[in-house]
Design a protein around this motif. Sequence first.
Motif, PDB file in Angstrom:
ATOM      1  N   PHE A  91      67.268  12.994  24.685  1.00 40.32           N
ATOM      2  CA  PHE A  91      68.236  11.889  24.619  1.00 40.32           C
ATOM      3  C   PHE A  91      69.549  12.246  25.307  1.00 40.32           C
ATOM      4  O   PHE A  91      70.580  11.603  25.077  1.00 40.32           O
ATOM      5  CB  PHE A  91      68.501  11.518  23.160  1.00 40.32           C
ATOM      6  CG  PHE A  91      67.257  11.122  22.407  1.00 40.32           C
ATOM      7  CD1 PHE A  91      66.613   9.929  22.687  1.00 40.32           C
ATOM      8  CD2 PHE A  91      66.717  11.959  21.436  1.00 40.32           C
ATOM      9  CE1 PHE A  91      65.451   9.564  22.002  1.00 40.32           C
ATOM     10  CE2 PHE A  91      65.569  11.613  20.752  1.00 40.32           C
ATOM     11  CZ  PHE A  91      64.932  10.398  21.036  1.00 40.32           C
ATOM     12  N   GLY A  92      69.530  13.253  26.166  1.00 46.86           N
ATOM     13  CA  GLY A  92      70.760  13.674  26.822  1.00 46.86           C
ATOM     14  C   GLY A  92      71.620  14.480  25.876  1.00 46.86           C
ATOM     15  O   GLY A  92      71.130  15.203  25.007  1.00 46.86           O
ATOM     16  N   GLY A  93      72.930  14.351  26.022  1.00 52.23           N
ATOM     17  CA  GLY A  93      73.838  15.098  25.170  1.00 52.23           C
ATOM     18  C   GLY A  93      75.267  14.797  25.516  1.00 52.23           C
ATOM     19  O   GLY A  93      75.557  14.026  26.436  1.00 52.23           O
ATOM     20  N   LEU A 108      76.129  18.131  30.596  1.00 46.83           N
ATOM     21  CA  LEU A 108      76.053  17.002  29.674  1.00 46.83           C
ATOM     22  C   LEU A 108      77.407  16.699  29.038  1.00 46.83           C
ATOM     23  O   LEU A 108      77.777  15.534  28.858  1.00 46.83           O
ATOM     24  CB  LEU A 108      75.012  17.280  28.592  1.00 46.83           C
ATOM     25  CG  LEU A 108      73.557  17.402  29.073  1.00 46.83           C
ATOM     26  CD1 LEU A 108      72.650  17.797  27.918  1.00 46.83           C
ATOM     27  CD2 LEU A 108      73.083  16.099  29.688  1.00 46.83           C
ATOM     28  N   THR A 109      78.142  17.736  28.684  1.00 47.56           N
ATOM     29  CA  THR A 109      79.439  17.513  28.041  1.00 47.56           C
ATOM     30  C   THR A 109      80.554  17.276  29.049  1.00 47.56           C
ATOM     31  O   THR A 109      81.640  16.841  28.681  1.00 47.56           O
ATOM     32  CB  THR A 109      79.807  18.705  27.140  1.00 47.56           C
ATOM     33  OG1 THR A 109      79.828  19.906  27.926  1.00 47.56           O
ATOM     34  CG2 THR A 109      78.802  18.860  26.015  1.00 47.56           C
ATOM     35  N   SER A 112      69.708  18.441  36.202  1.00 48.51           N
ATOM     36  CA  SER A 112      68.924  19.155  35.190  1.00 48.51           C
ATOM     37  C   SER A 112      67.703  18.296  34.889  1.00 48.51           C
ATOM     38  O   SER A 112      67.740  17.075  35.026  1.00 48.51           O
ATOM     39  CB  SER A 112      69.733  19.409  33.917  1.00 48.51           C
ATOM     40  OG  SER A 112      70.093  18.182  33.303  1.00 48.51           O
ATOM     41  N   SER A 113      66.628  18.942  34.488  1.00 52.39           N
ATOM     42  CA  SER A 113      65.373  18.229  34.237  1.00 52.39           C
ATOM     43  C   SER A 113      64.845  18.567  32.857  1.00 52.39           C
ATOM     44  O   SER A 113      64.571  19.733  32.555  1.00 52.39           O
ATOM     45  CB  SER A 113      64.329  18.600  35.298  1.00 52.39           C
ATOM     46  OG  SER A 113      63.048  18.099  34.929  1.00 52.39           O
ATOM     47  N   CYS A 120      72.316   9.326  24.474  1.00 53.83           N
ATOM     48  CA  CYS A 120      71.739   8.004  24.220  1.00 53.83           C
ATOM     49  C   CYS A 120      72.196   7.463  22.868  1.00 53.83           C
ATOM     50  O   CYS A 120      72.000   8.100  21.832  1.00 53.83           O
ATOM     51  CB  CYS A 120      70.220   8.108  24.253  1.00 53.83           C
ATOM     52  SG  CYS A 120      69.381   6.579  23.801  1.00 53.83           S
ATOM     53  N   LEU A 121      72.795   6.274  22.883  1.00 54.33           N
ATOM     54  CA  LEU A 121      73.261   5.661  21.638  1.00 54.33           C
ATOM     55  C   LEU A 121      72.102   5.303  20.711  1.00 54.33           C
ATOM     56  O   LEU A 121      72.256   5.272  19.494  1.00 54.33           O
ATOM     57  CB  LEU A 121      74.072   4.401  21.951  1.00 54.33           C
ATOM     58  CG  LEU A 121      75.465   4.614  22.541  1.00 54.33           C
ATOM     59  CD1 LEU A 121      76.077   3.275  22.939  1.00 54.33           C
ATOM     60  CD2 LEU A 121      76.373   5.320  21.551  1.00 54.33           C
TER      61      LEU A 121
END
Length: 442
Positions: free
Chosen positions: A384-386, A61-62, A345-346, A391-392
Amino acid sequence: MTTVPVPGPPRLPLLGNLPAFARDPLGFFTRLRGHGDLVEWRLGPQRSLFLSRPEHIGELLTGIESEFRHPELGWAFKLVLGEGVVTSEGPSWRRKRALVQPAVRPRQVRGYAETMTDCAATLARSWRPGQRLDVRDEMLGLTQRIAVRTLFGADTAGRESTIGPAMDIAQRAIGDEFRGVTLFLPPWLPTPGRRKLRRAVAVIDREVARVTGIRRRSGEERDDLLSRLLAARDEQDRPLTDKEIRDEAVTLYIGGHETTGTTLTWAWYLLSRSPEARDRLTRELDDALGGRAPGHDDLRLLPWTEQIIKETLRLFPPVWLMSGIAKERSTVGGHAVAKGTVVWSSQWSAHRDARWFPDPEAFRPERWDADVAAAVPDHAWFPFGGGSRACLGARFAMVEAVLVLATLAQRFHVDVDKGEIPPRTGLTLQPSRPVRGTLRAV
């Protein structure tokens, strides 16, 4: 850094693990966990790596933008969202994110809270005890009205029936393409679904252009997302073009409509199967609100309501799958990842991992009590992801879901019919059949 091979399931020549993935994506990713925290598999000939440990998921994610790039999400996705912040990369993405982010910061979301509760209260006034309803249709209709009003304000009054159905067609087309063979068809090949989608996108383009033109000519600033997009300026004092505004408006609409409407649908489903959680919700709403409509300042008084939404997002995350494609010299968990490998990833799988969430199939909002939630590792829960590409609209979505649930649950129980409703995978995680229920006055 190590190059030791990672384990994986058996695979077929040429097809790899594609048949198993296509039959049951959710079950497939859950089973992959049994092979380890880093698992190699094949989507056809494509080398893939699946991640289960939160720290590895965090690296993915990062690392988007630096070590991984976004995959192509299909012709329909690109046609509908254009070159918005979700589909852009590199300097273009950084510029657009900086321009769009101020429109959905907490201070701005506060201004949208009244619209959220007004729309929910209007719906509640139309409901009657004993009424039968399609819960998903009701929730999607509600979040559609909220999305249109917070985006465009009064300029779309009376025209929701124009832009709303076109947006619905667009969202369904993206999900259908994600699940079907059209994802692999060349963009120039016409199909009946693609022709229908083009007509819907033409309606969206005309309506957004109409509203944008009205607002530019008037010069009026309003308390809606469109005004904030029009006022945005980058470091060179450049505004968003009309095409950029169109793309960001559609992105915000889709992000704020179907995902939140689906979350609320699953919340009613789960509450119907947990009388104790529903009774505790009623008590909290009575104690905190005393019959009045909730507002933004009441969010701190509604911890159980928020925990219900968080637990719903754990069990039924609208976005259930994320991926990135390895660039040069990518690594995960100290393992070298070859260029071109798709790293997956799930949320569905990670959120149901018993290492982080004991008795993971159970609906337990108390998991999010402050002292318990503190023990959940970072990136074990990531609806919301990361990272920089989180996600905004995450704050907008959480505030909307909590306020809408509070407003409706003050007046009604929604008793969803008995029987399990398994989810169906597409662009988002949807109920596989209609969610029908009966209204019961509180």
